[in-house]
Design a protein around this motif. Sequence first.
Motif, PDB file in Angstrom:
ATOM      1  N   THR A 136      10.472 -10.593  -4.290  1.00 53.21           N
ATOM      2  CA  THR A 136       9.262 -10.192  -3.573  1.00 53.21           C
ATOM      3  C   THR A 136       8.418  -9.244  -4.424  1.00 53.21           C
ATOM      4  O   THR A 136       7.193  -9.387  -4.517  1.00 53.21           O
ATOM      5  N   ALA A 137       9.084  -8.264  -5.038  1.00 53.48           N
ATOM      6  CA  ALA A 137       8.366  -7.323  -5.899  1.00 53.48           C
ATOM      7  C   ALA A 137       7.773  -8.037  -7.101  1.00 53.48           C
ATOM      8  O   ALA A 137       6.644  -7.743  -7.534  1.00 53.48           O
ATOM      9  N   LEU A 138       8.507  -9.001  -7.651  1.00 53.00           N
ATOM     10  CA  LEU A 138       8.003  -9.753  -8.798  1.00 53.00           C
ATOM     11  C   LEU A 138       6.797 -10.599  -8.397  1.00 53.00           C
ATOM     12  O   LEU A 138       5.838 -10.733  -9.178  1.00 53.00           O
ATOM     13  N   ALA A 141       3.766  -8.399  -8.375  1.00 56.21           N
ATOM     14  CA  ALA A 141       3.299  -8.139  -9.742  1.00 56.21           C
ATOM     15  C   ALA A 141       2.566  -9.364 -10.296  1.00 56.21           C
ATOM     16  O   ALA A 141       1.521  -9.236 -10.948  1.00 56.21           O
ATOM     17  N   THR A 142       3.100 -10.555 -10.026  1.00 59.23           N
ATOM     18  CA  THR A 142       2.454 -11.783 -10.476  1.00 59.23           C
ATOM     19  C   THR A 142       1.092 -11.949  -9.824  1.00 59.23           C
ATOM     20  O   THR A 142       0.123 -12.380 -10.465  1.00 59.23           O
ATOM     21  N   LYS A 166      -2.632   0.252 -15.280  1.00 54.30           N
ATOM     22  CA  LYS A 166      -1.856   1.209 -14.490  1.00 54.30           C
ATOM     23  C   LYS A 166      -1.346   0.554 -13.207  1.00 54.30           C
ATOM     24  O   LYS A 166      -0.180   0.745 -12.815  1.00 54.30           O
ATOM     25  N   LEU A 167      -2.207  -0.221 -12.548  1.00 50.31           N
ATOM     26  CA  LEU A 167      -1.810  -0.893 -11.311  1.00 50.31           C
ATOM     27  C   LEU A 167      -0.691  -1.894 -11.574  1.00 50.31           C
ATOM     28  O   LEU A 167       0.300  -1.946 -10.825  1.00 50.31           O
ATOM     29  N   TYR A 168      -0.824  -2.677 -12.634  1.00 50.03           N
ATOM     30  CA  TYR A 168       0.211  -3.661 -12.955  1.00 50.03           C
ATOM     31  C   TYR A 168       1.513  -2.971 -13.361  1.00 50.03           C
ATOM     32  O   TYR A 168       2.611  -3.416 -12.990  1.00 50.03           O
ATOM     33  N   SER A 169       1.396  -1.858 -14.088  1.00 47.18           N
ATOM     34  CA  SER A 169       2.587  -1.111 -14.500  1.00 47.18           C
ATOM     35  C   SER A 169       3.352  -0.585 -13.286  1.00 47.18           C
ATOM     36  O   SER A 169       4.593  -0.570 -13.280  1.00 47.18           O
ATOM     37  N   MET A 170       2.627  -0.160 -12.261  1.00 48.84           N
ATOM     38  CA  MET A 170       3.279   0.314 -11.033  1.00 48.84           C
ATOM     39  C   MET A 170       4.081  -0.814 -10.387  1.00 48.84           C
ATOM     40  O   MET A 170       5.222  -0.603  -9.939  1.00 48.84           O
ATOM     41  N   GLU A 171       3.496  -2.016 -10.340  1.00 51.10           N
ATOM     42  CA  GLU A 171       4.217  -3.143  -9.744  1.00 51.10           C
ATOM     43  C   GLU A 171       5.434  -3.519 -10.590  1.00 51.10           C
ATOM     44  O   GLU A 171       6.497  -3.836 -10.055  1.00 51.10           O
ATOM     45  N   VAL A 172       5.279  -3.495 -11.919  1.00 50.79           N
ATOM     46  CA  VAL A 172       6.397  -3.814 -12.803  1.00 50.79           C
ATOM     47  C   VAL A 172       7.494  -2.761 -12.678  1.00 50.79           C
ATOM     48  O   VAL A 172       8.696  -3.079 -12.708  1.00 50.79           O
ATOM     49  N   ASP A 173       7.102  -1.496 -12.513  1.00 49.77           N
ATOM     50  CA  ASP A 173       8.094  -0.429 -12.327  1.00 49.77           C
ATOM     51  C   ASP A 173       8.896  -0.644 -11.054  1.00 49.77           C
ATOM     52  O   ASP A 173      10.103  -0.337 -11.011  1.00 49.77           O
ATOM     53  N   LEU A 178      14.271  -1.934  -8.797  1.00 52.34           N
ATOM     54  CA  LEU A 178      15.157  -2.813  -8.032  1.00 52.34           C
ATOM     55  C   LEU A 178      16.180  -3.481  -8.950  1.00 52.34           C
ATOM     56  O   LEU A 178      17.362  -3.599  -8.591  1.00 52.34           O
ATOM     57  N   ALA A 179      15.729  -3.907 -10.137  1.00 52.07           N
ATOM     58  CA  ALA A 179      16.650  -4.516 -11.098  1.00 52.07           C
ATOM     59  C   ALA A 179      17.683  -3.499 -11.569  1.00 52.07           C
ATOM     60  O   ALA A 179      18.852  -3.845 -11.810  1.00 52.07           O
ATOM     61  N   ARG A 180      17.262  -2.233 -11.694  1.00 47.72           N
ATOM     62  CA  ARG A 180      18.202  -1.179 -12.098  1.00 47.72           C
ATOM     63  C   ARG A 180      19.291  -0.990 -11.037  1.00 47.72           C
ATOM     64  O   ARG A 180      20.470  -0.841 -11.362  1.00 47.72           O
ATOM     65  N   ARG A 181      18.879  -1.008  -9.762  1.00 46.72           N
ATOM     66  CA  ARG A 181      19.853  -0.910  -8.678  1.00 46.72           C
ATOM     67  C   ARG A 181      20.817  -2.087  -8.704  1.00 46.72           C
ATOM     68  O   ARG A 181      22.031  -1.925  -8.515  1.00 46.72           O
TER      69      ARG A 181
END
Length: 545
Positions: A136-138, A141-142, A166-173, A178-181
């Motif tokens: 969903t987060a990806l 970002a897409t 900056k906006l895209y970086s926030m979505e990628v972060d 989530l991937a880190r978790r």
Amino acid sequence: LDTLIPLLRGAFTVGAAATFVRVYYFTLAGERVVARLRRNLFGSIINQDIAFFDKSRTGELINRLSADTAEMGKSFSGLTLSSGLRSTTQFVCALSIMLYLSPALTGVMVGVIPVGYIGARVYGKYVKTLSQEVQTALSKATAVAEERVGAVRTVRSFAHERREMKLYSMEVDNVFQLARRLGLVSATFFSSTTLAGNTALLGVLAYGAHLIRADLITAGTLTSFLLYTIYVGMSSVSMTSFYGEVMKGVGASTRVFELMDRIPHIDNVTGLTLQNLVGTVAFDNVSFRYPTRSELSIFDNLSFKVSPGSVLAVVGSSGSGKSTIASLLLRFYDPTKGRIVLDGTDIRDINPTWLRQQIGIVSQEPTLFAGTIAENILYGLDDETSDLFRDKYPNEVPPEVIHCAREANAHSFIMSFPDQYQTFVGEKGVSLSGGQKQRISIARALLKNPKILILDEATSALDAASEQLVQDALDRAVKNRTVIIIAHRLSTVKNADQIAVLDNGRIVEIGTHQDLMSRANSSYRQLMSIQLGISDSQLKQINMK
């Protein structure tokens, strides 16, 4: 040894051949499933009703079509499935041999299995949920990237590159967190299972030493048992990895199948087809609200009729719902009340695909596809006719295309290009001017040869020279057709058979240009006065002349 080596060579060759067959055919089967899944998903998306697209972001849909199906393909690919099958077979066989060698030692070894099973269930459930959140987060970002890249000229003109980064970086972060978790949970689970397996191995070794001292087993039996224990441990790790990958795929598949199972509110393939269509259009007490803005009423008991072969111009202030008439006639939406009638038949009873094939539309900002000029004009044909043209003219431009381009005042500028009709227009026709795109759009509509033609602000965004060329093409296009013109320019509407003034969701007055201009307190005359920037009295004097 002389006999054993050839036997081993043969066995290894057979093993290699079996591995080839296993990997190739499992991979082939998996890729076929994914390809079929992508085709079905795209078919489901493209057949959804327009209300669905009003509330869905294009980037999110593209993400489901690409990233989600890719995750499913990875999880259910031939290599993953074959690896899982091989590990399961190896686990069962090794455990059976261990049970044969020493039931007592096997009991010590399998004592860790319930703990591993419970851990795997908890891990799989968490991975499934977290995988859905990652996808969903990806997709968000897409969606941001797709929207900004598609509007790059606007971004550049406002010099907002840094803001969009900056906006895209926030979505990628968000995706990264989530991937880190997910990585943390996976690391915890696999390290725990490894520790549990090694602990069980130590338990087997200690208990095996006790059994040797008690002369219950031999050292060779213990050695063999330990080797099979290692096989069981390796298989367990592979099975756990396989289970985790499957759960990721299940998480992604939830989003995919949710979309594939969605039934559109407007069925595109069922309904009547009318014989000998005349082209009488009528709106009968139509009320309408957009599904995404249900609190706002667009039409309230809207009624009008367009006779066959006549031209109706619809005028009104911005936001009065003029373009919504075209959307309802094309049955992008259904009215909340009332009905729209074509030759006496409610269009809700007509096959929507057939209905749209009878209607041509030229909009204010025509959409061209990233292909050649000829391909964009040929887009006006139905699939069957298009295939016939492709077979009949495999290496040349069909004369019907050239004829329609001439009628649309497009042939001369097309021939001025080096590649002529094979000129690549770029994404959304970016390499063409507004007037050129508009004339190709008219040629596309003419090739369709519709009984009903809708002109939605077709000249409002053009300069005077381009407008005249487009208007000349439109004057030829409207002949012998039922035409609805949605516009506000006097030059576009004054020659219509009838002009309807739309205000607050209703037709407030209707008549010819001369009739409406001669009426006292005419809403139409007020609109023309505002458009021309002159007083009502001056406009009246001009009209009298």
